[in-house]
Scaffold this motif. Sequence first.
Motif, PDB file in Angstrom:
ATOM      1  N   THR A  97      27.372 -33.931   0.839  1.00  0.00           N
ATOM      2  CA  THR A  97      26.955 -35.343   1.128  1.00  0.00           C
ATOM      3  C   THR A  97      27.783 -36.651   0.887  1.00  0.00           C
ATOM      4  N   GLY A 116      25.418 -31.995  -2.795  1.00  0.00           N
ATOM      5  CA  GLY A 116      25.616 -33.258  -3.225  1.00  0.00           C
ATOM      6  C   GLY A 116      27.269 -33.709  -2.991  1.00  0.00           C
ATOM      7  N   TYR A 156      26.257 -34.302  -9.735  1.00  0.00           N
ATOM      8  CA  TYR A 156      25.532 -33.946  -8.381  1.00  0.00           C
ATOM      9  C   TYR A 156      24.129 -33.128  -8.851  1.00  0.00           C
ATOM     10  N   ASP A 179      23.554 -29.539  -8.173  1.00  0.00           N
ATOM     11  CA  ASP A 179      23.539 -29.181  -6.650  1.00  0.00           C
ATOM     12  C   ASP A 179      24.751 -29.505  -6.011  1.00  0.00           C
TER      13      ASP A 179
END
Length: 210
Positions: free
Chosen positions: A117, A114, A108, A111
Motif C-alpha cells: 500500500t 502495508g 506495518y 502485515d
Amino acid sequence: MTDDVAAAVLARYGTTFAEEAGIRLADEPVPLFQLLVLAQLLSARIGAGVAVATAAELFSAGWTVPQRLRDAGRGSVIAALGRGGYRRYDERTATQLREMATLVLDRYGGDLRGLATAAGADTDRASHLVQEVKGIGATGAAVFLREVQAVWPWVRPHLDDRARAGARRIGLPDDTAQLAGLVASGDLARFAAGLVRISRLPAGQDPLGG
C-alpha cells in the motif's frame, strides 16, 4: 526457438527460492514475512542453498511471524542459524532479523501488505521500502520483488540484473519486456528464479544440456 528455451528453463529450474524454503507464498501476512526473512538471508555473500536451508530452519523453530521472531532469544536464533549452516554471519544476522521483525510490527502492524500500500504500485518505491530493513540492500530487495510478483501482480514483470544475466547465458533477450513475453504472467516468478539459478551455475556448464 526462444519459447522452447523459456519452457526448458521453467521445466528444469523453475522452482522459486520461496518454494524451496517451504514457503507457500500468498498475499497474506505470514508467507510475506517469511519471504522477507528469506530475502535477508539471501542478501549475505553466502550460498543460496545455505540461505534457503537456514530459512527453513528458522521457520521450523516457529519463527514465522514477526512477533515470535522479535521475542525469540538471541542465542536461540544464533543456534538456528548455525544449524542451517549460516555460521559466518550468524551473530550479526540474528540481530538484524529481530530488528527486521520489530520494524515490520511498528511500521506495518505485522502485515507486509502495508508495504504494498505504501509503495502505491511503484516497484522502485517498494524496493526502497524493503531496503529500509537493516541488512537488506539492493540484492535482497531484488530477491523479494522477484519472488513476490507471484502474488503481487503489480510488480510484474520483475526481471532484475541477475535474471537477465541468466537469460544472456542461454541466448535469450536481455530485455525485460521481451523476456516477460516468453512465459505466462503467472509463471514470471518461476521464470525469474530459473534464470537466476542459471546465472549461478559454474562457468563452462551447459545449463540446458542433456
